[in-house]
Scaffold this active site. Structure first.
Site, short mmCIF file in Angstrom:
data_model
loop_
_atom_site.label_atom_id
_atom_site.label_comp_id
_atom_site.label_asym_id
_atom_site.label_seq_id
_atom_site.Cartn_x
_atom_site.Cartn_y
_atom_site.Cartn_z
N LYS A 1 0.94 -1.18 0.06
CA LYS A 1 -0.02 0.09 -0.08
C LYS A 1 0.83 1.03 -0.12
CE LYS A 1 -1.75 2.79 2.74
NZ LYS A 1 -1.75 3.96 1.54
N GLU B 1 9.40 0.70 10.97
CA GLU B 1 10.48 1.85 10.69
C GLU B 1 10.01 2.95 10.81
OE1 GLU B 1 13.54 1.18 9.89
OE2 GLU B 1 13.83 -0.74 8.60
N CYS C 1 13.45 10.41 7.63
CA CYS C 1 13.15 9.84 8.86
C CYS C 1 14.58 9.78 9.59
CB CYS C 1 12.88 8.35 8.74
SG CYS C 1 13.81 7.37 7.87
N GLU D 1 9.53 15.51 15.93
CA GLU D 1 10.04 15.28 14.55
C GLU D 1 9.11 16.41 13.58
OE1 GLU D 1 8.72 11.76 12.31
OE2 GLU D 1 10.77 11.54 11.65
P1 NAP Z 1 2.07 7.89 7.97
O1 NAP Z 1 1.17 9.24 8.23
O2 NAP Z 1 2.36 7.29 9.36
O3 NAP Z 1 1.58 7.18 6.75
C1 NAP Z 1 2.46 6.13 6.30
C2 NAP Z 1 1.84 5.17 5.75
O4 NAP Z 1 0.76 4.48 6.55
C3 NAP Z 1 0.93 5.64 4.30
O5 NAP Z 1 0.82 4.86 3.29
C4 NAP Z 1 -0.31 6.01 5.11
O6 NAP Z 1 -1.39 5.88 4.14
C5 NAP Z 1 -0.63 4.71 5.85
N1 NAP Z 1 -1.66 4.54 7.13
C6 NAP Z 1 -1.91 5.75 7.57
N2 NAP Z 1 -2.81 5.45 8.75
C7 NAP Z 1 -3.05 4.04 8.74
C8 NAP Z 1 -3.58 3.12 9.44
N3 NAP Z 1 -4.36 3.30 10.39
N4 NAP Z 1 -3.44 1.75 9.31
C9 NAP Z 1 -2.36 1.50 8.30
N5 NAP Z 1 -1.69 2.23 7.46
C10 NAP Z 1 -2.19 3.50 7.62
O7 NAP Z 1 3.53 8.57 7.69
P2 NAP Z 1 3.83 9.72 6.51
O8 NAP Z 1 3.42 11.13 6.90
O9 NAP Z 1 3.65 8.96 5.30
O10 NAP Z 1 5.49 9.56 6.54
C11 NAP Z 1 6.21 10.20 7.31
C12 NAP Z 1 6.63 9.38 8.51
O11 NAP Z 1 7.44 8.31 8.19
C13 NAP Z 1 7.64 10.18 9.27
O12 NAP Z 1 7.36 9.90 10.80
C14 NAP Z 1 9.06 9.64 8.96
O13 NAP Z 1 10.08 9.58 10.17
C15 NAP Z 1 8.48 8.18 8.88
N6 NAP Z 1 9.52 7.35 7.88
C16 NAP Z 1 10.44 6.44 8.51
C17 NAP Z 1 11.47 5.86 7.74
C18 NAP Z 1 12.09 4.76 8.47
O14 NAP Z 1 12.85 4.05 7.64
N7 NAP Z 1 12.39 4.79 9.83
C19 NAP Z 1 11.23 6.04 6.54
C20 NAP Z 1 10.60 7.08 5.92
C21 NAP Z 1 9.78 7.67 6.54
P3 NAP Z 1 -2.15 7.02 3.62
O15 NAP Z 1 -1.17 8.43 3.96
O16 NAP Z 1 -2.19 6.86 2.16
O17 NAP Z 1 -3.44 7.41 3.95
#
Ligand code: NAP
Ligand code: MG
Length: 505
Positions: free
Chosen positions: A189, A264, A298, A399
């Protein structure tokens, strides 16, 4: 009732007006017929219409993945054939490198150099796992008495892989490559903000010969589709990259059927510059550490700590060089900093900067929404450096996920380590010093999954990537990842020539 359009998978332009879901080796419209739009954050323009997956589509994708896995279509492929297919995926990606880069830039607004590096790494991930899988095997163990034990690594099954918007193709590669290398089936997804390159990667997998049902790509809302995958009893593992709060929610829901989970998550990574550092290298590396990918990383090194004896010299150079960073046309080679993903994120970033100001911090550079000529409808933020901060400020604790760094002086090594570890996160960290002993000593004490010593880069295929504390658990991008997509089966056999009678009856 909406009829479901289904077409055979043929090679299409990567950049096009419409994109479908990939389910069971086919491009399909969503069951509901619903679509959504993806935008270019640099211009604000709509760039494509994408089929929007719902629970029904997730159901179909899981069924396809389950069927492929249970029938052994892929997991029983000879190992060398699976490795060859991964290499084929990489070679198709190489042949379409420029198209992938262009699409990634359009969908994310990131700079050309960032997109090129990430697409190249995605390719190298498949090449890495094509090699790594050949050496991933079980063990033969010594057992006292006339017993023999060997272990086998078996694919864990159907994996839900949920990815964020900041590295859409690279994150998809980090997840798909190791999972299919060991013989799992996946339902991916992508983030709704940036679904395009992951869909193209799914198409490439099928073109390369991955059997139908093994790789499924279903863009749709996380709260609906993502959640359905996490709760579904026929999914064996969830690999998630995203924010810490969603990660916690996923872990809780996945526990209902005891799914394997890798997370992650977010970070607030410290960057320590010691008094014996090569100052030029530390300035250049620290700039890259925070402003790469517009700070939407991240492992962005967003907390900068500089020894008090070199603080003034370092900061003067750091601010001077930061002023030279170019915001602008993401397709230009001259651009260092691309766009922010959307308006909401722009407001979040600015909110943090305003909160720091209210808390009494000093804005040394930037601190506001940027205007970029020719890109007035895009989302831009000035590279921002904030000093005069303390650890109780929101902008220091949380963050920000944008081009914003907070800076503090420290007085000795002990204090540097204490400050570095004073965070609920533990993903990346960096140390700048010319003392090998100090680098080793500090690296040992830092609570983070990744320590960069005199090095601005955090991830290469083969190097473990992942966090301590609330940055999650499990490691990607490395050999260990293969263990996280497999179960270990232990086979014990008796080879004595007298039959055993343990009860003695
Ligand atoms: P996010 O809001 O947590 O979303 C990540 C993914 O999860 C998206 O595909 C989102 O879908 C999906 N999602 C949202 N709610 C969900 C739920 N209740 N159940 C299952 N899936 C769900 O994060 P983001 O804003 O996209 O990305 C930024 C974050 O990612 C930051 O905190 C960053 O640090 C972290 N990150 C971590 C790493 C690492 O390797 N540690 C790498 C990159 C990013 P939709 O948005 O399509 O609704
Ligand atoms: Mg987009």
């Amino acid at each position: 009732m909406t009829t479901v359009k289904e077409e055979k998978l043929e090679k299409l332009d990567m950049k096009r007006d419409t994109y479908q879901l990939i389910i069971n080796g086919r491009r399909v419209e969503s069951t509901s017929g619903e679509t959504f739009t993806s935008y270019n954050p640099a211009t604000g323009e709509a760039i494509a219409t994408i089929a929007k997956a719902s629970r029904e589509d997730a159901e179909k994708a899981i069924e396809a993945a389950r069927n492929a896995f249970d029938k052994g279509k892929w997991k029983l492929f000879p190992l060398n054939k699976r490795a060859r297919t991964l290499n084929k995926i990489a070679s198709i990606m190489r042949s379409r490198f420029n198209e992938l880069v262009e699409l990634e830039i359009l969908d994310t607004g990131k700079s050309l150099s960032a997109a090129q590096g990430q697409v190249m790494q995605a390719i190298e991930d498949f090449e890495f796992y094509a090699g790594a899988i050949v050496g991933h095997r079980g063990s033969v163990n010594n057992v006292p008495g006339q017993f023999h034990n060997y272990t086998e690594k078996e694919p864990v099954g159907v994996c839900a892989q949920i990815i964020p918007w900041n590295y859409p193709l690279m994150m998809a590669a980090w997840k798909i490559a190791p999972a299919i290398a060991v013989g799992c089936s996946v339902v991916v997804k992508p983030a709704t903000l940036t679904p395009l390159t992951a869909i193209c990667l799914g198409e490439i997998c099928i073109e390369a010969g991955v059997p139908e049902g093994v790789v499924n790509i279903i863009p749709g809302a996380g709260s609906e589709v993502g959640n359905h995958l996490v709760e579904h009893p026929k999914v064996d593992k969830v690999a998630f990259t995203g924010s810490t709060p969603i990660g916690k929610d996923i872990m809780e829901k996945a526990s209902q059927s005891l799914k394997r989970v890798t997370l992650e998550l977010g970070g607030k990574s410290p960057n320590l510059v010691f008094e014996d550092a090569d100052i030029e290298a530390a300035v250049d590396g620290s700039l890259f550490g925070i402003f790469y990918n517009t700070g939407q990383s991240c492992e962005a090194r967003s907390r900068l700590y500089v020894h008090e004896s070199i603080y003034d010299v370092f900061m003067e150079k750091f601010v001077e060089k930061a002023k030279k960073l170019q915001l602008g046309d993401p397709f230009s080679k001259e651009t260092h900093i691309g766009a922010i993903i959307n308006k909401g994120q722009l407001e979040v970033i600015d909110g943090y900067v305003q909160s720091a100001k209210e808390d009494g911090a000093n804005i040394l550079l930037g601190g506001k929404i940027a205007k970029v000529e020719g890109f007035e409808d895009g989302f831009w933020y000035e590279p921002t450096i904030i000093s005069g901060v303390t650890h109780d400020m929101k902008a220091v604790k949380e963050e920000i996920f944008g081009p914003v760094v907070v800076v503090m002086p420290f007085s000795d090594e002990k204090e540097a380590i204490r400050l570095a570890n004073d965070s609920e996160y533990g993903l990346g960290s960096a140390i700048w010093t010319t003392s090998h002993a100090r680098a080793t000593r500090v690296a040992k004490q830092i609570q983070a999954g990744i320590v960069m010593v005199n090095c601005p880069f955090s991830a290469f295929p083969g190097t473990p990537f992942g966090g301590y504390k609330q940055s999650g658990f499990g490691r990607e991008l490395c050999i260990e990842t293969l263990d996280l997509y497999t179960e270990t089966k232990s086979v014990i056999s008796y080879f004595g020539n007298r039959s055993l009678n343990p009860f003695g009856v």
